[in-house]
Design a protein around this motif. Structure first.
Motif, short mmCIF file in Angstrom:
data_model
loop_
_atom_site.label_atom_id
_atom_site.label_comp_id
_atom_site.label_asym_id
_atom_site.label_seq_id
_atom_site.Cartn_x
_atom_site.Cartn_y
_atom_site.Cartn_z
N TRP A 84 -31.80 -90.81 -37.58
CA TRP A 84 -31.18 -91.84 -38.41
C TRP A 84 -30.92 -91.31 -39.81
CZ3 TRP A 84 -33.63 -93.83 -42.81
CH2 TRP A 84 -34.91 -93.31 -43.05
N ALA A 85 -30.27 -92.14 -40.62
CA ALA A 85 -30.04 -91.84 -42.05
C ALA A 85 -29.98 -93.16 -42.80
CB ALA A 85 -28.75 -91.05 -42.25
N SER A 86 -30.39 -93.13 -44.06
CA SER A 86 -30.46 -94.36 -44.85
C SER A 86 -29.06 -94.93 -45.15
CB SER A 86 -31.21 -94.10 -46.16
OG SER A 86 -30.53 -93.13 -46.92
N TRP A 87 -28.04 -94.12 -45.15
CA TRP A 87 -26.68 -94.56 -45.45
C TRP A 87 -25.95 -95.11 -44.22
CZ3 TRP A 87 -23.79 -91.75 -42.20
CH2 TRP A 87 -24.25 -90.47 -41.84
N LYS A 92 -29.51 -99.02 -40.03
CA LYS A 92 -30.18 -100.11 -40.74
C LYS A 92 -30.37 -101.31 -39.81
CE LYS A 92 -28.27 -98.75 -45.20
NZ LYS A 92 -27.33 -99.11 -46.26
N LYS A 93 -29.36 -101.60 -38.99
CA LYS A 93 -29.46 -102.72 -38.06
C LYS A 93 -30.50 -102.48 -36.97
CE LYS A 93 -24.82 -104.49 -38.74
NZ LYS A 93 -23.50 -104.74 -38.15
N GLU A 94 -30.76 -101.22 -36.67
CA GLU A 94 -31.69 -100.85 -35.61
C GLU A 94 -33.15 -100.95 -36.05
OE1 GLU A 94 -31.54 -97.21 -32.55
OE2 GLU A 94 -31.97 -96.59 -34.62
N VAL A 129 -37.57 -96.30 -46.91
CA VAL A 129 -38.59 -96.60 -45.90
C VAL A 129 -39.50 -97.73 -46.38
CG1 VAL A 129 -40.66 -95.65 -44.77
CG2 VAL A 129 -38.53 -94.33 -44.81
N SER A 130 -39.90 -97.66 -47.64
CA SER A 130 -40.76 -98.69 -48.22
C SER A 130 -40.05 -100.04 -48.26
CB SER A 130 -41.19 -98.27 -49.62
OG SER A 130 -41.96 -99.27 -50.22
N ALA A 131 -38.80 -100.05 -48.69
CA ALA A 131 -38.03 -101.30 -48.78
C ALA A 131 -37.84 -101.94 -47.40
CB ALA A 131 -36.67 -101.03 -49.42
N ILE A 155 -25.25 -90.91 -35.14
CA ILE A 155 -26.49 -91.64 -35.38
C ILE A 155 -26.19 -93.13 -35.44
CG2 ILE A 155 -27.81 -89.79 -36.47
CD1 ILE A 155 -26.88 -90.83 -39.18
N PRO A 156 -27.15 -93.95 -35.09
CA PRO A 156 -28.51 -93.60 -34.68
C PRO A 156 -28.55 -93.07 -33.24
CG PRO A 156 -28.23 -95.97 -34.54
CD PRO A 156 -26.96 -95.42 -35.13
N THR A 157 -29.48 -92.20 -33.01
CA THR A 157 -29.73 -91.65 -31.67
C THR A 157 -31.22 -91.71 -31.42
OG1 THR A 157 -27.84 -90.17 -31.77
CG2 THR A 157 -29.54 -89.63 -30.18
#
Length: 157
Positions: A84-87, A92-94, A129-131, A155-157
């Protein structure tokens, strides 16, 4: 008659050669039954591949604290790798589904390793990750080489 000997003798020799080769191969298989399958099994056990039935490709990545984490540390456990990646919007939905799965399956026999492909520094990934209250281990792979070993194309994978 002479014309018939021109093709008949070479044809006979071909039949003899084919039979010798055929029976020679057959004899080897009878003397060593299952050798070929055993060789395939050994190759399959040793070879690393993301395909089912092979060893998962090994890797060592740093976690958010900078400590190395090796996939072999989880030997004997079911490990879900999440690239995954934050962008990434779909990533984010996963996250809520992964969090639910982690809470349901959390045990000594199961682990989720979330491999971040973000190219930013670890602090930015840590704040994301914290948020999002992600409790499972987060590993950093800004180069993406582990994703390549697992044939990750998106991604996501």
């Amino acid at each position: 008659m002479r014309d018939m000997r021109r093709w008949w003798i070479p044809a006979l020799w071909m039949v003899v050669i084919i039979n010798v080769l055929w029976w020679g191969c057959e004899k080897k298989e009878k003397n060593n039954p299952g050798t070929e399958n055993a060789e395939r099994r050994v190759d399959k056990e040793i070879r690393e591949s993301p395909e089912e039935g092979y060893l998962a490709p090994g890797f060592t990545l740093q976690n958010l604290n900078g400590s190395p984490v090796n996939l072999s540390d989880f030997k004997g456990r079911v490990v879900l790798l999440n690239f995954w990646a934050s962008w990434c919007g779909p990533c984010k939905k996963e996250i809520p589904a992964l969090k639910r799965l982690y809470q349901i399956r959390k045990s000594p026999d199961f682990e989720i390793l979330a491999i971040s492909l973000d190219r930013t520094d670890a602090d930015k990934v840590a704040s994301f990750v914290s948020a999002n209250q992600m409790e499972f281990p987060i590993l950093l792979n800004p180069v993406g080489n582990v994703g390549e070993r697992y044939w990750v194309r998106g991604i996501p994978t």
